[in-house]
Design an enzyme around this catalytic site. Sequence first.
Site, PDB file in Angstrom:
ATOM      1  N   ASP A  91       0.861  -1.175   0.000  1.00 45.25           N
ATOM      2  CA  ASP A  91       0.000   0.000   0.000  1.00 45.25           C
ATOM      3  C   ASP A  91       0.900   1.228   0.000  1.00 45.25           C
ATOM      4  O   ASP A  91       2.034   1.186   0.484  1.00 45.25           O
ATOM      5  CB  ASP A  91      -0.911  -0.016   1.233  1.00 45.25           C
ATOM      6  CG  ASP A  91      -1.970   1.072   1.195  1.00 45.25           C
ATOM      7  OD1 ASP A  91      -2.105   1.739   0.151  1.00 45.25           O
ATOM      8  OD2 ASP A  91      -2.658   1.263   2.215  1.00 45.25           O
ATOM      9  N   SER A  92       0.396   2.333  -0.502  1.00 41.71           N
ATOM     10  CA  SER A  92       1.224   3.519  -0.718  1.00 41.71           C
ATOM     11  C   SER A  92       1.335   4.431   0.493  1.00 41.71           C
ATOM     12  O   SER A  92       2.136   5.358   0.499  1.00 41.71           O
ATOM     13  CB  SER A  92       0.642   4.338  -1.873  1.00 41.71           C
ATOM     14  OG  SER A  92      -0.644   4.833  -1.501  1.00 41.71           O
ATOM     15  N   TYR A  95      -3.909   5.064   2.810  1.00 40.92           N
ATOM     16  CA  TYR A  95      -4.857   4.760   3.893  1.00 40.92           C
ATOM     17  C   TYR A  95      -4.487   5.521   5.160  1.00 40.92           C
ATOM     18  O   TYR A  95      -5.362   5.931   5.919  1.00 40.92           O
ATOM     19  CB  TYR A  95      -4.902   3.256   4.180  1.00 40.92           C
ATOM     20  CG  TYR A  95      -5.888   2.906   5.268  1.00 40.92           C
ATOM     21  CD1 TYR A  95      -7.256   2.912   5.009  1.00 40.92           C
ATOM     22  CD2 TYR A  95      -5.462   2.601   6.552  1.00 40.92           C
ATOM     23  CE1 TYR A  95      -8.169   2.608   6.008  1.00 40.92           C
ATOM     24  CE2 TYR A  95      -6.364   2.299   7.561  1.00 40.92           C
ATOM     25  CZ  TYR A  95      -7.713   2.305   7.277  1.00 40.92           C
ATOM     26  OH  TYR A  95      -8.621   2.015   8.274  1.00 40.92           O
ATOM     27  N   GLN A 193     -11.440   6.436  -6.283  1.00 29.23           N
ATOM     28  CA  GLN A 193     -11.993   7.068  -5.088  1.00 29.23           C
ATOM     29  C   GLN A 193     -13.348   7.697  -5.440  1.00 29.23           C
ATOM     30  O   GLN A 193     -13.930   7.363  -6.455  1.00 29.23           O
ATOM     31  CB  GLN A 193     -11.008   8.095  -4.522  1.00 29.23           C
ATOM     32  CG  GLN A 193      -9.758   7.483  -3.892  1.00 29.23           C
ATOM     33  CD  GLN A 193     -10.029   6.723  -2.600  1.00 29.23           C
ATOM     34  OE1 GLN A 193     -11.141   6.721  -2.074  1.00 29.23           O
ATOM     35  NE2 GLN A 193      -9.009   6.062  -2.094  1.00 29.23           N
ATOM     36  N   GLY A 220     -11.215   3.636  -0.412  1.00 29.50           N
ATOM     37  CA  GLY A 220     -12.174   4.517   0.239  1.00 29.50           C
ATOM     38  C   GLY A 220     -13.461   3.852   0.654  1.00 29.50           C
ATOM     39  O   GLY A 220     -14.442   4.532   0.951  1.00 29.50           O
ATOM     40  N   ASP A 270      -7.814  -7.643   0.752  1.00 31.97           N
ATOM     41  CA  ASP A 270      -6.951  -7.694   1.931  1.00 31.97           C
ATOM     42  C   ASP A 270      -7.713  -7.120   3.104  1.00 31.97           C
ATOM     43  O   ASP A 270      -8.650  -6.336   2.921  1.00 31.97           O
ATOM     44  CB  ASP A 270      -5.670  -6.882   1.723  1.00 31.97           C
ATOM     45  CG  ASP A 270      -5.917  -5.387   1.942  1.00 31.97           C
ATOM     46  OD1 ASP A 270      -5.553  -4.867   3.025  1.00 31.97           O
ATOM     47  OD2 ASP A 270      -6.511  -4.740   1.059  1.00 31.97           O
ATOM     48  N   CYS A 310      -6.598 -26.917   8.188  1.00 31.51           N
ATOM     49  CA  CYS A 310      -5.286 -26.594   8.748  1.00 31.51           C
ATOM     50  C   CYS A 310      -5.146 -27.141  10.162  1.00 31.51           C
ATOM     51  O   CYS A 310      -6.116 -27.364  10.884  1.00 31.51           O
ATOM     52  CB  CYS A 310      -5.014 -25.100   8.695  1.00 31.51           C
ATOM     53  SG  CYS A 310      -5.728 -24.144  10.029  1.00 31.51           S
TER      54      CYS A 310
END
Length: 375
Positions: A91-92, A95, A193, A220, A270, A310
Site C-alpha cells: 500500500d502507498s 490509507y 476514489q 475509500g 486484503d 489446517c
Amino acid sequence: MQFDLITTDSSGARAGLITTDHGSIETPIFMPVGTVGSVKAVTQEQLRGDINAQIILGNTYHLYLRPGTDVLRQAGGLHQFNGWERPILTDSGGYQVFSLAANRKIKEEGVVFQSHIDGSRHLFTPENVMDIQRTIGADIIMAFDECPPYPSEYSYAKRSMELTHRWLDRCIRRLGETSPEYGHEQTLFPIVQGSTYKDLRKISAEAIASRNCAGNAIGGLSVGEPEAEMYEMCGLVTEVLPKEKPRYLMGVGTPWNILNNIELGIDMFDCVMPTRNGRNGMLFTWQGVVNIRNKKWATDFSPVDPENPCAASQQYSRAYLRHLFVAGEILGMTLASIHNLCFYLELVKAARVQILQGTFGAWKKQVVPQLQTRL
C-alpha cells in the site's frame, strides 16, 4: 505482471491467474496484511505452510519509518529482509491519510505526516512514495491517493478525488523515470476514489481506466459506510473498470463481504480482520462466528473448525483454545490468527472452485447465512 481471466460465472464472479516474477496468484485471492513486513503473530513458515498465502501485503508509510529505506536497500528489498519469496503488494500510505488524520496535513505537493513513533515530520509525495516502493521492492505497488473519511461532503469528496487523479499522473511519470532496484518487475495499480457518490465513483473509475495500468484498485470503502453502500459502489465501479485486468478492493472485509464482492467481479482482497479479530478471540468458521472466550466453550473438546483443514483448526479443541485466551497465553493469539487466515484462504479457494464449475451464485446464497451466524 500478467493477468489471465480464465472464466466468469453467470453470477459475475471471476476466476483468473496473476503471474509475477515471484510466482503466480490464483484469483479470487485474499492477501494477509503484514504492515511492517510481518503478519502479526504468524511466521513466514506458517504462511507458506497450512495457510498457503500466495501473496502478502506491506505498508509504505510504516516500512519507511522502520526499518527504513537504508536498511531495506542493504538487505536487497523486503523479500530478502523478511524471507518471503512469494509476491508482495505494498500500500502507498494513502490509507494513513485517513487513519492518521490527526497527525497529517494534505496539500497539493503531498502529505506531511507527524510520525506516530517519535513525532518527527515527513513529507510524502507521489514521487517519493514511488521511490520508497522501488526500494521496498514489492511486485505490485499502489499509487499515492487520499482515502477520504465517511461521511464526506460532496464538495470534499470531489476535491479529494481530483487530487488523487493528479497524484496518479505524477506517480506514473515518476515510475517512468526510474527502474526497479532488484531486477524484478514492479506493477502499479491506481485507486478509484469518490466516497459513496455514484457520479464521482463513475468519473473516477473512468479516469483510472483511461490510464491503462495493468491492474486497478477500489479504495475509500469499508471506512464506516453501510455494507449496502459498499456493494453499490463496487457494482458501479466494476461495470466501468476493464474486465481484462485484475480488480482489487482494498481493506475488505468479513467473509460475507468478500463473497458478495466476488460476485460483483472483484478479484483481490486484503484486511487486518482475520488476524486482529483472531488476537481478540473472534474466530471465523464455516458454521459461523465464534467468540472463543465464551464460557460455553470451556468443555467443548471438538476441533476449532472441523471443516477447516489446517492444523490450528483440526488439532486443537475449542476448550483448549479458550483456555489459552483466558490464561493470557500468547499461543492462543497465534493459533487463532493462523486459523482465521487459513479460513479466509480456504474461503476464496472454495469460491474459485465454484466459479470454475459455474455454480458460485447458488453456493454463495447457501453459504453466506451460515458465515454470519453467531455461535
